[in-house]
Design an enzyme around this catalytic site. Structure first.
Site, short mmCIF file in Angstrom:
data_model
loop_
_atom_site.label_atom_id
_atom_site.label_comp_id
_atom_site.label_asym_id
_atom_site.label_seq_id
_atom_site.Cartn_x
_atom_site.Cartn_y
_atom_site.Cartn_z
N SER A 135 0.84 -1.19 0.00
CA SER A 135 0.00 0.00 0.00
C SER A 135 0.89 1.25 0.00
CB SER A 135 -0.96 -0.02 1.20
OG SER A 135 -1.95 0.98 1.06
N GLU A 239 -1.24 -2.45 -7.91
CA GLU A 239 -2.48 -2.79 -7.20
C GLU A 239 -3.06 -1.50 -6.65
OE1 GLU A 239 -2.86 -2.35 -3.73
OE2 GLU A 239 -0.78 -1.81 -3.26
N HIS A 310 -4.55 -5.29 -1.58
CA HIS A 310 -5.23 -5.20 -0.29
C HIS A 310 -6.14 -6.41 -0.11
CE1 HIS A 310 -3.72 -1.13 -0.79
NE2 HIS A 310 -4.07 -0.84 0.44
#
Length: 340
Positions: A135, A239, A310
């Site tokens: 992240s 992502e 995630h």
């Protein structure tokens, strides 16, 4: 897992195989082993839940590690875990402390990029250790690799789900030092065909290059800075979470306009959790449309659906290591161990 915003034509085989071994210039950290001490720190969002912290500690202990919290671990400054200088100090200290053998971010949340000008990159290069997270930690993974050539790891944070799948890849890459081939689970359950964790091939073929990427939003916000590595012949993996499709379109357009997409040798998309069009308005594009617009025209091996993002079940992906992807099979094969 809280989101960042909550806190805020087939490539020919010959050229791919003729690429130089780029990771010869990369710096590998030592592998982790039972008995090592792992430093846990908060590079961005605060540690809101002491129970979550304890679960992270116990999970790492179950792997055989000791743990130590950063000196400023529980500090608060608005939506940040203390002042930038203090959060950066925790990371700098962990790299120079000989008793600390690896560093894991407790969680993400906006704030990691604020640390980039405050890190002691010379010291980090002198004391190479695994740095693990995902992240918003993408800023640190890419920034440190760009400045030091140290291979970093897009993998679980402390507050992740340390289940058998995630732990298996963590152990094989960081502890056993395997040159693994990452491939999605193929369990159909009681369905007639596989439904969950499917791979979609955008352009078939194989490609080799350094694995570079992470969270798309964070990566796109670093464009124009000195904290991004050279993208020539890289395999880009990305992502994201909680982004409207038009934002994903905007960020991939930015990667195109900046020249990144033209330079890469291959493309892997993990998961974009909670990124469906939903009720976002009349005539929304879908992620499939976005890939058709931006990725398929590149004519480079590309696939989507990898266990990166995630999600509970995730790969541990070395940032900066040579790998080969097979877009038809949906695999990522490390060409060497990521650790010494």
């Amino acid at each position: 897992m809280s989101t960042r915003r909550s806190f805020l034509k087939l490539a020919s085989l010959a050229p791919a195989l003729s690429l130089p071994t780029l990771s010869a210039d990369s710096l590998k950290p030592n592998r982790l082993k039972p008995g090592d001490t792992i430093g846990l720190f908060c590079p961005a969002a605060p540690a809101y839940s002491r129970e979550d912290v304890q679960i992270a500690i116990e999970s790492l202990q179950a792997l055989g590690f000791k743990t130590r919290l950063g000196a400023h671990f529980y500090e608060r400054y608005g939506y940040l875990a203390g002042r930038d200088a203090d959060r950066a100090a925790d990371l700098n200290t962990f790299f120079t402390d000989p008793d600390i053998k690896g560093v894991v971010a407790m969680h993400g949340g906006w704030g990691c990029a604020r640390l980039l000008p405050l890190l002691d990159y010379a010291a980090i290069r002198r004391h190479p250790k695994p740095l693990i997270g995902y992240s918003d930690i993408t800023a640190l993974l890419l920034g440190i690799y760009a400045k030091t050539s140290l291979i970093t790891f897009h993998g679980p944070v402390g507050s992740a789900t340390w289940n058998a799948y995630t732990v298996g890849w963590f152990r094989r890459v960081l502890m056993d030092g395997e040159a693994v081939t990452m491939q999605n689970p193929a369990d159909k359950g009681d369905n007639l065909t596989q439904v969950a964790d499917r791979i979609t091939t955008l352009t078939a073929g194989t490609a080799r290059g350094r694995l570079l990427g992470g969270n798309l939003t964070v990566l796109s916000h670093l464009i124009g800075s000195s904290y991004l590595p050279d993208w020539k012949n890289a395999v880009l993996f990305i992502e994201d979470v909680g982004e409207d499709v038009y934002r994903m379109d905007r960020m991939l357009t930015q990667l195109k306009l900046s020249g990144i997409l033209a330079q890469i040798s291959g493309f892997v998309f993990g998961k974009c959790t909670k990124c469906d069009p939903g009720s976002g308005g009349y005539g929304s594009l879908t992620m499939e449309d976005i890939f058709a617009d931006h990725i398929t025209p590149l004519g480079k091996p590309a696939f989507t659906g990898a266990m990166i993002g995630h999600i509970k079940d995730k790969f541990t992906v070395p940032v900066g290591l040579d790998a080969e992807i097979d877009a038809g099979k949906g695999t990522i094969r490390l060409l060497e161990s990521a650790v010494r």
